[in-house]
Design a protein around this motif. Structure first.
Motif, PDB file in Angstrom:
ATOM      1  N   LYS A 209     -15.545  -0.380  -5.595  1.00  0.00           N
ATOM      2  CA  LYS A 209     -15.318   0.365  -4.355  1.00  0.00           C
ATOM      3  C   LYS A 209     -14.883   1.789  -4.679  1.00  0.00           C
ATOM      4  O   LYS A 209     -14.058   2.009  -5.575  1.00  0.00           O
ATOM      5  N   THR A 210     -15.426   2.767  -3.958  1.00  0.00           N
ATOM      6  CA  THR A 210     -15.154   4.176  -4.225  1.00  0.00           C
ATOM      7  C   THR A 210     -14.234   4.750  -3.160  1.00  0.00           C
ATOM      8  O   THR A 210     -14.457   4.551  -1.962  1.00  0.00           O
ATOM      9  N   LEU A 211     -13.193   5.461  -3.601  1.00  0.00           N
ATOM     10  CA  LEU A 211     -12.278   6.161  -2.693  1.00  0.00           C
ATOM     11  C   LEU A 211     -12.552   7.653  -2.781  1.00  0.00           C
ATOM     12  O   LEU A 211     -12.637   8.215  -3.872  1.00  0.00           O
ATOM     13  N   MET A 212     -12.682   8.306  -1.629  1.00  0.00           N
ATOM     14  CA  MET A 212     -13.052   9.711  -1.567  1.00  0.00           C
ATOM     15  C   MET A 212     -11.815  10.609  -1.438  1.00  0.00           C
ATOM     16  O   MET A 212     -10.792  10.199  -0.884  1.00  0.00           O
ATOM     17  N   ALA A 213     -11.953  11.838  -1.914  1.00  0.00           N
ATOM     18  CA  ALA A 213     -10.862  12.812  -1.808  1.00  0.00           C
ATOM     19  C   ALA A 213     -10.636  13.192  -0.356  1.00  0.00           C
ATOM     20  O   ALA A 213     -11.588  13.432   0.388  1.00  0.00           O
ATOM     21  N   LYS A 214      -9.366  13.274   0.042  1.00  0.00           N
ATOM     22  CA  LYS A 214      -9.010  13.640   1.410  1.00  0.00           C
ATOM     23  C   LYS A 214      -8.683  15.122   1.549  1.00  0.00           C
ATOM     24  O   LYS A 214      -8.475  15.614   2.656  1.00  0.00           O
ATOM     25  N   ASP A 221      -2.723  16.801 -11.318  1.00  0.00           N
ATOM     26  CA  ASP A 221      -2.057  15.739 -12.067  1.00  0.00           C
ATOM     27  C   ASP A 221      -2.206  14.414 -11.341  1.00  0.00           C
ATOM     28  O   ASP A 221      -2.525  14.359 -10.153  1.00  0.00           O
ATOM     29  N   ILE A 222      -1.957  13.337 -12.087  1.00  0.00           N
ATOM     30  CA  ILE A 222      -2.017  11.978 -11.550  1.00  0.00           C
ATOM     31  C   ILE A 222      -0.745  11.256 -11.962  1.00  0.00           C
ATOM     32  O   ILE A 222      -0.375  11.272 -13.143  1.00  0.00           O
ATOM     33  N   SER A 223      -0.083  10.639 -11.019  1.00  0.00           N
ATOM     34  CA  SER A 223       1.108   9.844 -11.328  1.00  0.00           C
ATOM     35  C   SER A 223       0.643   8.481 -11.833  1.00  0.00           C
ATOM     36  O   SER A 223       0.471   7.535 -11.057  1.00  0.00           O
ATOM     37  N   LEU A 224       0.419   8.392 -13.155  1.00  0.00           N
ATOM     38  CA  LEU A 224      -0.103   7.152 -13.737  1.00  0.00           C
ATOM     39  C   LEU A 224       0.862   5.982 -13.566  1.00  0.00           C
ATOM     40  O   LEU A 224       0.436   4.840 -13.378  1.00  0.00           O
ATOM     41  N   ASN A 225       2.157   6.272 -13.632  1.00  0.00           N
ATOM     42  CA  ASN A 225       3.141   5.193 -13.455  1.00  0.00           C
ATOM     43  C   ASN A 225       3.039   4.585 -12.060  1.00  0.00           C
ATOM     44  O   ASN A 225       3.064   3.365 -11.890  1.00  0.00           O
ATOM     45  N   THR A 261      -8.517  -4.299  -1.189  1.00  0.00           N
ATOM     46  CA  THR A 261      -7.688  -3.183  -0.716  1.00  0.00           C
ATOM     47  C   THR A 261      -7.776  -3.099   0.806  1.00  0.00           C
ATOM     48  O   THR A 261      -8.731  -3.582   1.423  1.00  0.00           O
ATOM     49  N   ASP A 262      -6.779  -2.463   1.402  1.00  0.00           N
ATOM     50  CA  ASP A 262      -6.821  -2.137   2.828  1.00  0.00           C
ATOM     51  C   ASP A 262      -6.560  -0.650   2.997  1.00  0.00           C
ATOM     52  O   ASP A 262      -6.350   0.073   2.011  1.00  0.00           O
ATOM     53  N   ASP A 263      -6.557  -0.165   4.214  1.00  0.00           N
ATOM     54  CA  ASP A 263      -6.411   1.268   4.470  1.00  0.00           C
ATOM     55  C   ASP A 263      -5.073   1.797   3.967  1.00  0.00           C
ATOM     56  O   ASP A 263      -4.993   2.892   3.395  1.00  0.00           O
ATOM     57  N   GLU A 264      -4.012   1.016   4.158  1.00  0.00           N
ATOM     58  CA  GLU A 264      -2.680   1.454   3.718  1.00  0.00           C
ATOM     59  C   GLU A 264      -2.606   1.563   2.205  1.00  0.00           C
ATOM     60  O   GLU A 264      -2.043   2.526   1.653  1.00  0.00           O
ATOM     61  N   LEU A 265      -3.180   0.580   1.502  1.00  0.00           N
ATOM     62  CA  LEU A 265      -3.166   0.600   0.042  1.00  0.00           C
ATOM     63  C   LEU A 265      -4.019   1.754  -0.490  1.00  0.00           C
ATOM     64  O   LEU A 265      -3.626   2.434  -1.449  1.00  0.00           O
ATOM     65  N   GLU A 266      -5.168   1.977   0.107  1.00  0.00           N
ATOM     66  CA  GLU A 266      -6.033   3.078  -0.323  1.00  0.00           C
ATOM     67  C   GLU A 266      -5.340   4.424  -0.138  1.00  0.00           C
ATOM     68  O   GLU A 266      -5.459   5.317  -0.985  1.00  0.00           O
ATOM     69  N   LYS A 267      -4.612   4.554   0.964  1.00  0.00           N
ATOM     70  CA  LYS A 267      -3.850   5.788   1.188  1.00  0.00           C
ATOM     71  C   LYS A 267      -2.789   5.980   0.103  1.00  0.00           C
ATOM     72  O   LYS A 267      -2.600   7.089  -0.420  1.00  0.00           O
ATOM     73  N   SER A 268      -2.117   4.890  -0.268  1.00  0.00           N
ATOM     74  CA  SER A 268      -1.088   4.957  -1.319  1.00  0.00           C
ATOM     75  C   SER A 268      -1.708   5.318  -2.664  1.00  0.00           C
ATOM     76  O   SER A 268      -1.125   6.090  -3.442  1.00  0.00           O
ATOM     77  N   LEU A 270      -4.433   7.113  -3.183  1.00  0.00           N
ATOM     78  CA  LEU A 270      -4.826   8.526  -3.161  1.00  0.00           C
ATOM     79  C   LEU A 270      -3.612   9.450  -3.231  1.00  0.00           C
ATOM     80  O   LEU A 270      -3.716  10.574  -3.731  1.00  0.00           O
ATOM     81  N   GLU A 271      -2.459   8.977  -2.744  1.00  0.00           N
ATOM     82  CA  GLU A 271      -1.253   9.803  -2.791  1.00  0.00           C
ATOM     83  C   GLU A 271      -0.731  10.001  -4.208  1.00  0.00           C
ATOM     84  O   GLU A 271       0.098  10.889  -4.447  1.00  0.00           O
ATOM     85  N   THR A 272      -1.184   9.205  -5.152  1.00  0.00           N
ATOM     86  CA  THR A 272      -0.750   9.376  -6.547  1.00  0.00           C
ATOM     87  C   THR A 272      -1.423  10.572  -7.212  1.00  0.00           C
ATOM     88  O   THR A 272      -1.027  10.966  -8.312  1.00  0.00           O
ATOM     89  N   ILE A 273      -2.447  11.143  -6.573  1.00  0.00           N
ATOM     90  CA  ILE A 273      -3.169  12.289  -7.133  1.00  0.00           C
ATOM     91  C   ILE A 273      -2.625  13.567  -6.511  1.00  0.00           C
ATOM     92  O   ILE A 273      -2.512  13.679  -5.291  1.00  0.00           O
TER      93      ILE A 273
END
Length: 439
Positions: A209-214, A221-225, A261-268, A270-273
């Motif tokens: 599944k692909t997640l697109m940039a918002k 940077d990416i918060s890998l942790n 995944t669901d919408d809330e998880l996908e949002k979380s 993407l927030e790591t980027i």
């Protein structure tokens, strides 16, 4: 919950590089301290000190007013002069070296702290001046607060002297390159140490599944942790699609995910980027190769014509390339069982070397001294024993061939050609037979 903690830490680290971060904190501290001293004066600290340590109190109203008024005017002048010097530094760095250097110079924490000291002292003196009662006996005058104002002004003058010294150092190209090199080296060494030297393959991600940039901007940077915590909590596997540092447009793929995944998880996820309009070496070591190369190219431009700076830049690039040869081209984030959890795309050694050499060959091939220095750099890289991948040496051989072709075409003088050919012969003797340089 733990993933959000990592995201907050990353956000704080980005905020710290803002030029207004430390000045705002220190200025707020100056205001709070001024109100604290007003409170102490209201309970009689100056009266107590006049009786027990009169040397610590300025008890003449006119003297106190004159001192504080002079401090306020002087601090405003110092701040204007300091800002002018900063603007000169940024303008010279942009015109003489590279506009890419500006984010790193602006985020200098020492200059931010000095600016904060100026502003905090200025605000403290203003509030202290306002708190002086227009009428009253000497015990009602904030004498101890005025003495502290003198101390803070002395500290500001010391900070101003240090600021002049720091600016005179910052504006020198050798110090600029050394700072870039040090940051990149530290980042590379950290990445090399964190790598698990395991031979591993990541499964095919084409059907994931692909997640697109918002949003749009540099993928800073990416918060890998945080990403790893979300992956473990939800039993996911993740591929980071863009290479860190590239400009990402809204709507293009940034993550590929295997799992539910669901919408809330996908949002979380993407927030790591972190997206930004600026690039920092602390987040992306590849930027150091770009910046040092641009400084070298600017130095070789007809308007500047400074081969010495170009040679120094090549020395720094040589050491960075040597360190890069100890790092893998593919990066993974492993779980506790040493299984790859996140696949991180990186710029390969071959690509990095090609883009640096392509620029230097194009602008410096007419200068024999620089050509010799480039041959010496490639010779050094060819002789390194502690190389993680033999494919790296093949990339070096390829760049030797490219440099040889450009150098021979750009020089007609027999003496110059002789020097170039002798360099090539030396490299051929060093080169393994299976990677023979083409004549």
């Amino acid at each position: 919950m733990k993933s959000y903690f990592y995201i907050i830490i990353k956000y704080f680290e980005k905020l710290e590089s803002n030029i207004a971060f430390y000045p705002s904190l220190i200025s707020a501290a100056g205001i709070f301290f001024a109100f604290f001293m007003i409170y102490l004066e209201s309970v009689g600290i100056s009266k107590y000190l006049v009786e027990h340590a009169p040397i610590l109190v300025v008890n003449n109203t006119e003297t106190a007013r004159s001192l504080l008024t002079t401090f306020i005017a002087g601090l405003i002048s110092i701040m204007v002069f300091s800002f002018s010097l900063v603007m000169i530094l940024l303008n010279q760095a942009s015109s003489n070296f590279s506009p890419r250097l500006l984010p790193g110079l602006i985020s200098n924490s020492r200059h931010q702290i000095i600016l904060g000291i100026y502003n905090a002292t200025l605000l403290y003196c203003i509030f202290t001046l306002v708190s002086i009662a227009p009428h009253g006996d000497k015990y009602q005058m904030p004498g101890f607060s005025v003495l502290l104002g003198i101390i803070f002004m002395t500290l500001s003058l010391g900070a101003f002297i240090y600021f002049i010294h720091s600016i005179s150092q910052e504006i020198q190209v050798s110090n600029i390159m050394d700072k870039i090199f040090t940051k990149s080296k530290n980042r590379l060494e950290k990445l090399v140490e964190s790598e698990k030297h395991l031979d591993t393959d990541f499964e095919d991600t084409s059907e994931w599944k692909t997640l697109m940039a918002k949003s749009t901007g540099y993928m800073q940077d990416i918060s890998l942790n945080a990403l790893a915590e979300l992956s473990k909590e939800n039993n996911l596997k993740i591929e980071i699609v863009p290479i860190k540092g590239v400009y990402v447009l809204k709507g293009i793929p940034v993550l590929k995910v295997k799992g539910e995944t669901d919408d809330e998880l996908e949002k979380s996820l993407l927030e790591t980027i972190t997206f930004s309009k600026n690039e920092l070496i602390e987040d992306n070591y590849v930027l150091a190769f770009k910046q040092i190369t641009e400084i070298a190219l600017k130095a070789m431009s007809p308007g500047i014509n400074d081969p010495g700076t170009c040679i120094n830049a090549i020395d720094y690039l040589t050491e960075l390339f040597a360190l890069r040869m100890t790092k893998k081209d593919k990066s993974y984030y492993f779980d506790d069982n040493d299984k790859p959890l996140i696949y991180i795309k990186t710029v390969s050694f071959e690509e990095t070397l090609f883009y640096v050499m392509a620029a230097l060959r194009n602008y410096c091939k007419h200068d024999l001294i620089i050509v010799q220095k480039l041959f010496l750099m490639l010779q050094y890289l060819l002789q390194i024993d502690d190389v993680l991948d033999e494919h790296y040496k093949k990339a070096v051989v390829k760049e030797i061939e490219n440099l040889k072709n450009d150098a021979l075409k750009s020089h007609e003088n027999e003496a110059d050609l002789k020097v170039i050919k002798s360099q090539i012969e030396r490299l051929e003797r060093l080169n393994p037979s299976d990677q023979k340089i083409k004549s």
